[in-house]
Design an enzyme around this catalytic site. Sequence first.
Site, PDB file in Angstrom:
ATOM      1  N   HIS A  19      35.771  37.974  32.519  1.00 36.77           N
ATOM      2  CA  HIS A  19      34.683  38.410  33.401  1.00 36.77           C
ATOM      3  C   HIS A  19      34.930  39.867  33.754  1.00 36.77           C
ATOM      4  O   HIS A  19      36.091  40.273  33.937  1.00 36.77           O
ATOM      5  CB  HIS A  19      34.699  37.618  34.721  1.00 36.77           C
ATOM      6  CG  HIS A  19      33.998  36.302  34.685  1.00 36.77           C
ATOM      7  ND1 HIS A  19      34.449  35.205  35.381  1.00 36.77           N
ATOM      8  CD2 HIS A  19      32.857  35.901  34.068  1.00 36.77           C
ATOM      9  CE1 HIS A  19      33.624  34.180  35.184  1.00 36.77           C
ATOM     10  NE2 HIS A  19      32.649  34.573  34.380  1.00 36.77           N
ATOM     11  N   CYS A  60      36.595  36.996  42.928  1.00 38.70           N
ATOM     12  CA  CYS A  60      35.904  35.828  42.356  1.00 38.70           C
ATOM     13  C   CYS A  60      35.506  34.825  43.432  1.00 38.70           C
ATOM     14  O   CYS A  60      34.553  34.065  43.267  1.00 38.70           O
ATOM     15  CB  CYS A  60      36.791  35.070  41.386  1.00 38.70           C
ATOM     16  SG  CYS A  60      37.446  36.015  40.051  1.00 38.70           S
TER      17      CYS A  60
HETATM   18  N1  ARG Z   1      37.710  28.954  36.248  1.00 39.83           N
HETATM   19  C1  ARG Z   1      36.642  29.845  36.501  1.00 39.83           C
HETATM   20  C2  ARG Z   1      35.959  30.185  35.191  1.00 39.83           C
HETATM   21  O1  ARG Z   1      36.623  30.267  34.187  1.00 39.83           O
HETATM   22  C3  ARG Z   1      37.137  31.083  37.175  1.00 39.83           C
HETATM   23  C4  ARG Z   1      36.043  32.015  37.558  1.00 39.83           C
HETATM   24  C5  ARG Z   1      36.502  33.290  38.127  1.00 39.83           C
HETATM   25  N2  ARG Z   1      35.412  34.044  38.600  1.00 39.83           N
HETATM   26  C6  ARG Z   1      35.257  35.328  38.422  1.00 39.83           C
HETATM   27  N3  ARG Z   1      34.259  35.909  38.967  1.00 39.83           N
HETATM   28  N4  ARG Z   1      36.019  36.013  37.628  1.00 39.83           N
HETATM   29  O2  ARG Z   1      34.774  30.338  35.136  1.00 39.83           O
END
Ligand code: ARG
Length: 706
Positions: free
Chosen positions: A168, A264
């Site tokens: 991300h 996050c």
């Molecule tokens: N386990 C989640 C995923 O893989 C973690 C999300 C983390 N969120 C972020 N905005 N980076 O989607």
Amino acid sequence: MTEDIRILMCAPDHYDVDYVINPWMEGNIHKSTKDKAVEQWEKLYTAIKKYATVDLVKPEKGLPDMVFTANAGLVLGDNVVLSRFYHPERQGEEPFFKKWFQDNGFHVYELPQDLPFEGAGDALFDREGRWLWAGYGFRSELDSHPYLAKWLDTEVLSLHLIDNRFYHLDTCFCPLSDGYLLYYPEAFDSYSNQLIEMRVPAEKLIPIDEADAVNFACNTVNINDIVIMNNISDNLEKQITEKGFTVIQTPLTEFLKAGGAAKCLTLRVTEPIVEDVHANVSIISKVIKLEGHLLDSGLMNRALDLIINEGGSFKVLNFNLGIERQSPSTAEVRVSAPSSQLMEDIVSRLIDLGAIFTPEKQVDAILESVIQAGVSPDDFYVTTIYPTEVRINGSWIRVANQRMDGAIVVDKKDDKITATCKVLRDLKLGEELVVGVEGIRTVRSPQSREQRNQTQEFSFMSGGVSSERRVELLVEQIAWEMRHIRDQGGKVAVVAGPVVIHTGGSGHLSSLIRDGYVQCLLGGNAIAVHDMEQSLMGTSLGVDMRKGTPVSGGHRHHLKVINAVRRAGSITEVVEQGIVTKGIMYECVKNNIPFCLAGSIRDDGPLPDTYMDLIKAQEEYARLIKGSDMILMLSTMLHSIGAGNMTPSGVKMVCVDINPAVVTKLSDRGSVESVGIVTDVGLFLSLLVQQLEKLTNRTQNTEVKI
Ligand code: ARG
């Protein structure tokens, strides 16, 4: 507390690592500790509450990642673009977030089905609101970016994520107040890094190293001059503090197990609209057409991989699978890229694969004049080894003198249109060149399944390093083809390095020449010197070829040979005068086999025959190679690459070297005609000669029987 900043969070009631959808989750299933997670989340919540109002969305059972509210959507003013999760595991969160947004008075925009976009996890506003940075490559699709620009009326700058640990944008990128940017440059491709450096002045960039990046240092909540993050290195803390920020560190190890940290776990729902910023996005799309045995030749995979690896994205508009074994398939693919430059790069590489770029209607190739001799306009089409056609005045013209790394010159004089490949240095003032990617296609012969399977059996490229048995099989095949070429009056060019002599291959290559299997010889100064040294003194670079040991004073042998040839005037003379009486050069002279020796900076002498003018040498190589059916490249990387660049596809290239890297480099021209063999070249030549003799005996035996 700052009243006008609101942040959405979701309590970790149901948080756990239940599945694996990013590399952090691997090995961590059910490894997070409930109490610790709650405690860490509470600490973060309390820290944030000092500086902003925190809204809460109700956690839902069975949706463990709902704590990561950054992925709920992307908010600007009263509008929100709802996330469309890439992984089915998280898609269940969508209706709950949608409901929260609706209940709180937001206008919700929803992307088309199958167009993933993961909200503020992948889209971050510049803190002054001047533009939106949007990531793509893992979770969000590039094609979602134009929607963001349109619906939120903002400028979108697309960044290509290339390291799956930073899947991300908010895991490796964090715009801070006052125009600062905290980021991990290695997570982005070079195009994206350029874009970042263009928009953010160097003194505002805070690049971090891998150690902090893997602790999610970029996953930071920034409220004015406060930054709240997981624990970071002292060095980075100092750096950020020096820029005028107050760093608040709070451990978030339990959430790191799911691939998330401070940022996050939050979604800023008050993002002010900046009045003079409007929709703008540089993403462009083009439709290309692919035809052939798209699936079983792997072409479809290669084309789609290429688009993604180069930083583009695609949508397959239609795919017609050929139903009979021999019937080709066709596909239309819409390619998107974040800039026209990248688009041209992608499309021209797709053309190399055999794709045809089809604009709405068929168009001619674009021509531009040469305004400086030997220099082409910037975006000229760079040629490949494949037969190419260009569309001029509505008809497709085949390009002559096909070679790699040239430009296409179109000549329309005298009502006759011709197109020719030329190297840059030969471009003349006023000549018209093909530029861009329109109206160009490469013609790839659709192979049948049988042919393909057969070539694969003998090809190195698909099979890793060739084993000894495989080498024998390859040699059998090559011998058969050389025999066939000789019988048909065809042409085999040999490019050979001095290793041929050092490994004892001289006698074998000599006999190939004598027996009519070689029609021209290309090499450098050294092969000729060592060959004649061996003929005259029995050594190669001073090493006794029978015993394999250095001869005393032998290091001077090659200079004596050079001297002898220089005295005689040329290689031909030294043979005609009876000084050199055997060997490769001897056979060339005696059998009228033309040769060209291209010089280099390290050449001793050189021999009078060696071309020290490299442009002349290239021209002479090209002249000799013309019309070849096969090129045997024997342990000389540079001369072989040189020869390969001048050779159109369809000419079988056999590359032999003891170094697998060289073989891969030479044979990996994407051409099915290339065969690479990793082995000792002396051994290869001896096997080849044996095999050719076997073939001859076999023919003789058959003749006797008849
Ligand atoms: N386990 C989640 C995923 O893989 C973690 C999300 C983390 N969120 C972020 N905005 N980076 O989607």
